[in-house]
Design a protein around this motif. Sequence first.
Motif, PDB file in Angstrom:
ATOM      1  N   TRP A  32       0.838   1.077  -5.172  1.00 17.54           N
ATOM      2  CA  TRP A  32      -0.146   1.403  -5.737  1.00 17.54           C
ATOM      3  C   TRP A  32       0.280   1.389  -7.527  1.00 17.54           C
ATOM      4  O   TRP A  32      -0.961   0.929  -8.112  1.00 17.54           O
ATOM      5  CB  TRP A  32      -0.821   2.547  -5.306  1.00 17.54           C
ATOM      6  CG  TRP A  32      -1.785   1.957  -4.206  1.00 17.54           C
ATOM      7  CD1 TRP A  32      -1.405   2.606  -3.069  1.00 17.54           C
ATOM      8  CD2 TRP A  32      -3.134   1.601  -3.727  1.00 17.54           C
ATOM      9  NE1 TRP A  32      -2.002   1.954  -1.546  1.00 17.54           N
ATOM     10  CE2 TRP A  32      -3.354   1.017  -2.996  1.00 17.54           C
ATOM     11  CE3 TRP A  32      -3.480   0.251  -4.551  1.00 17.54           C
ATOM     12  CZ2 TRP A  32      -4.200   0.447  -2.201  1.00 17.54           C
ATOM     13  CZ3 TRP A  32      -4.451  -0.400  -4.587  1.00 17.54           C
ATOM     14  CH2 TRP A  32      -5.197   0.249  -3.121  1.00 17.54           C
ATOM     15  N   ASP A  59      -2.005  -0.631 -10.149  1.00 15.74           N
ATOM     16  CA  ASP A  59      -2.401   0.342 -11.582  1.00 15.74           C
ATOM     17  C   ASP A  59      -1.575  -0.647 -12.784  1.00 15.74           C
ATOM     18  O   ASP A  59      -2.657  -0.498 -13.221  1.00 15.74           O
ATOM     19  CB  ASP A  59      -2.284   1.674 -11.322  1.00 15.74           C
ATOM     20  CG  ASP A  59      -2.630   1.751 -10.171  1.00 15.74           C
ATOM     21  OD1 ASP A  59      -3.921   1.242  -9.105  1.00 15.74           O
ATOM     22  OD2 ASP A  59      -2.712   3.089  -9.618  1.00 15.74           O
ATOM     23  N   TYR A  77       1.032  -1.403  -0.060  1.00 18.74           N
ATOM     24  CA  TYR A  77      -0.137  -0.198  -0.065  1.00 18.74           C
ATOM     25  C   TYR A  77       1.026   1.166  -0.064  1.00 18.74           C
ATOM     26  O   TYR A  77       0.191   2.164   0.198  1.00 18.74           O
ATOM     27  CB  TYR A  77      -0.766   0.333   1.234  1.00 18.74           C
ATOM     28  CG  TYR A  77      -2.051  -0.950   1.706  1.00 18.74           C
ATOM     29  CD1 TYR A  77      -3.003  -1.530   0.279  1.00 18.74           C
ATOM     30  CD2 TYR A  77      -1.199  -2.162   2.634  1.00 18.74           C
ATOM     31  CE1 TYR A  77      -3.619  -2.778   0.008  1.00 18.74           C
ATOM     32  CE2 TYR A  77      -2.174  -3.286   1.881  1.00 18.74           C
ATOM     33  CZ  TYR A  77      -3.832  -3.814   1.037  1.00 18.74           C
ATOM     34  OH  TYR A  77      -4.238  -4.640   0.999  1.00 18.74           O
TER      35      TYR A  77
END
Length: 114
Positions: free
Chosen positions: A75, A79, A70
């Motif tokens: 991230w 993505d 996280y």
Amino acid sequence: MIRHGFIVLTFCTALIGCAEAQERRAIAWDGLGKDPNRPHVAKRRVTTGAPAASDPNQEREKVLGTLRPYSEAWWAVQDEIQAENDKKLGAKLVICPRCVESSPPREDATGSIR
């Protein structure tokens, strides 16, 4: 009259011979399971000597495992993985052209009243 009876008897005998020949045919197949009329043939997959195309997500998942969960970098990689998965799905997805409207409906247009 006897001649007509003999012709009918001969005709019936011929039909009985055809019916017996049909009874010796293979078992009827209802389509729900294996076809009893055909011998089982094992399908073989053809494998090529070349390795499978490298999946870019494999490398990203390795990097993802090394990052702190996280975090911003985690991230970013996550993505990228999702974008690649969406790209693959979009290439496989086929939508009927009649199911998708070519242009959005105008606000002043009304629908049909069926």
